[in-house]
Write a protein that holds these residues in place. Structure first.
Motif, PDB file in Angstrom:
ATOM      1  N   THR A   1       0.840  -1.198   0.000  1.00 15.82           N
ATOM      2  CA  THR A   1       0.000   0.000   0.000  1.00 15.82           C
ATOM      3  C   THR A   1       0.874   1.248   0.000  1.00 15.82           C
ATOM      4  O   THR A   1       1.804   1.363   0.802  1.00 15.82           O
ATOM      5  CB  THR A   1      -0.919   0.023   1.233  1.00 15.82           C
ATOM      6  N   GLU A   2       0.575   2.147  -0.893  1.00 17.78           N
ATOM      7  CA  GLU A   2       1.235   3.451  -0.928  1.00 17.78           C
ATOM      8  C   GLU A   2       0.245   4.497  -0.430  1.00 17.78           C
ATOM      9  O   GLU A   2      -0.876   4.581  -0.931  1.00 17.78           O
ATOM     10  CB  GLU A   2       1.708   3.786  -2.341  1.00 17.78           C
ATOM     11  N   MET A   3       0.677   5.281   0.572  1.00 12.96           N
ATOM     12  CA  MET A   3      -0.203   6.260   1.202  1.00 12.96           C
ATOM     13  C   MET A   3       0.460   7.634   1.189  1.00 12.96           C
ATOM     14  O   MET A   3       1.659   7.740   1.451  1.00 12.96           O
ATOM     15  CB  MET A   3      -0.495   5.846   2.652  1.00 12.96           C
ATOM     16  N   GLN A   4      -0.309   8.658   0.921  1.00 13.37           N
ATOM     17  CA  GLN A   4       0.198  10.023   0.935  1.00 13.37           C
ATOM     18  C   GLN A   4       0.078  10.572   2.355  1.00 13.37           C
ATOM     19  O   GLN A   4      -1.026  10.828   2.837  1.00 13.37           O
ATOM     20  CB  GLN A   4      -0.587  10.909  -0.036  1.00 13.37           C
ATOM     21  N   GLY A   5       1.206  10.713   3.052  1.00 17.04           N
ATOM     22  CA  GLY A   5       1.208  11.204   4.421  1.00 17.04           C
ATOM     23  C   GLY A   5       1.725  12.622   4.536  1.00 17.04           C
ATOM     24  O   GLY A   5       2.058  13.270   3.538  1.00 17.04           O
ATOM     25  N   MET A   6       1.823  13.113   5.769  1.00 16.48           N
ATOM     26  CA  MET A   6       2.298  14.482   6.005  1.00 16.48           C
ATOM     27  C   MET A   6       3.747  14.644   5.568  1.00 16.48           C
ATOM     28  O   MET A   6       4.175  15.717   5.158  1.00 16.48           O
ATOM     29  CB  MET A   6       2.165  14.805   7.497  1.00 16.48           C
ATOM     30  N   SER A   7       4.533  13.554   5.666  1.00 16.96           N
ATOM     31  CA  SER A   7       5.958  13.637   5.321  1.00 16.96           C
ATOM     32  C   SER A   7       6.254  13.060   3.944  1.00 16.96           C
ATOM     33  O   SER A   7       7.399  12.753   3.636  1.00 16.96           O
ATOM     34  CB  SER A   7       6.778  12.889   6.378  1.00 16.96           C
ATOM     35  N   GLY A   8       5.233  12.912   3.124  1.00 20.66           N
ATOM     36  CA  GLY A   8       5.427  12.366   1.788  1.00 20.66           C
ATOM     37  C   GLY A   8       4.766  11.008   1.648  1.00 20.66           C
ATOM     38  O   GLY A   8       3.827  10.679   2.368  1.00 20.66           O
ATOM     39  N   VAL A   9       5.277  10.206   0.723  1.00 20.42           N
ATOM     40  CA  VAL A   9       4.696   8.907   0.459  1.00 20.42           C
ATOM     41  C   VAL A   9       5.169   7.886   1.486  1.00 20.42           C
ATOM     42  O   VAL A   9       6.363   7.791   1.786  1.00 20.42           O
ATOM     43  CB  VAL A   9       5.046   8.421  -0.963  1.00 20.42           C
TER      44      VAL A   9
END
Length: 231
Positions: A49-57
């Motif tokens: 799973t690739e997730m877009q977080g506060m610090s990037g991917v």
């Protein structure tokens, strides 16, 4: 017109209706029900799973041998988090540090995002606890079947395998506001298992079913520490 001719015409109409009905593609509801049944039968899996977080991917790779072996590596800008579970025995580390046994400390060991899966519980929850990952998955899809609008899409190819896209849309009311939640899942029409899922908010999940895996407890006697790599 004679009664026999009329009966023949009616029989022909009924036959045509039956042929058309049984040739129609599965409804979205039946497709998701078949997906759950197929997932419950798998012996091992790999989910990335690739997730877009506060610090990037953030990339989370999970492999499992059902019902009680699991290995997870989550990578982002900071040190990767690595987690192994054999039954109720949990091992974890952050970056190239020695392994520890027991529950991971700190609330940010993994990104706080639910990734329900076919067997096992969520990270940081021992296998003995009720309502684990498989139950969460069934509840999740059961709610979609009851509450969501499920729309059939195009046939696609994922890693040289064909799959059919289905768009699942739910509208929820939170504090008098309507919030739309939507994801697109591409399901193989032969084994009924998903190959890729894309969700709003920057989530992309790739699935591999019944891969050959080895999951063992880590060496707790020290040794040379190395950076966690995706299993």
């Amino acid at each position: 017109m004679s009664p026999k001719a009329l009966i023949g015409i009616l029989a022909g109409i009924i036959l045509i209706v039956l042929v058309v009905y049984f040739s129609l593609p599965k409804s979205g509801k039946a497709t998701l029900e078949a997906e759950v049944a197929a997932m419950n039968s798998v012996q091992s899996w790999r989910i990335r799973t690739e997730m877009q977080g506060m610090s990037g991917v953030v990339t989370r790779t999970q492999v499992a041998i059902c019902p009680d072996k699991e290995h997870i590596v989550e990578e982002s800008r900071g040190p990767a988090s690595e987690y192994i579970r054999i039954g109720d025995d949990i091992y974890w580390r952050k970056g190239a540090t020695p392994w520890r046994k027991g529950m991971p400390n700190g609330s940010y060991f993994f990104m706080n995002i639910l990734t329900a899966r076919p067997c096992l519980t969520n990270p940081n929850e021992p296998n003995a606890k009720v309502a684990g990952g498989s139950e969460e998955l069934r509840q999740w899809i059961a709610e979609d079947i009851q509450l969501a609008r499920i729309t059939k899409g195009d046939e696609k190819s994922e890693n040289d395998e064909s799959c059919r896209e289905w768009t699942v849309t739910r509208v929820q009311t939170v504090q008098l506001r309507s919030l739309k939640q939507e994801y697109v899942v591409c399901i193989n029409e032969n084994d009924h298992l998903p190959r890729v899922m894309t969700a709003s908010g920057g989530f992309v999940t790739h699935y591999e079913w019944n891969p050959s895996l080895v999951i063992e407890a880590p060496d707790m006697n020290g040794g040379t520490a190395h950076t966690p790599t995706a299993p």
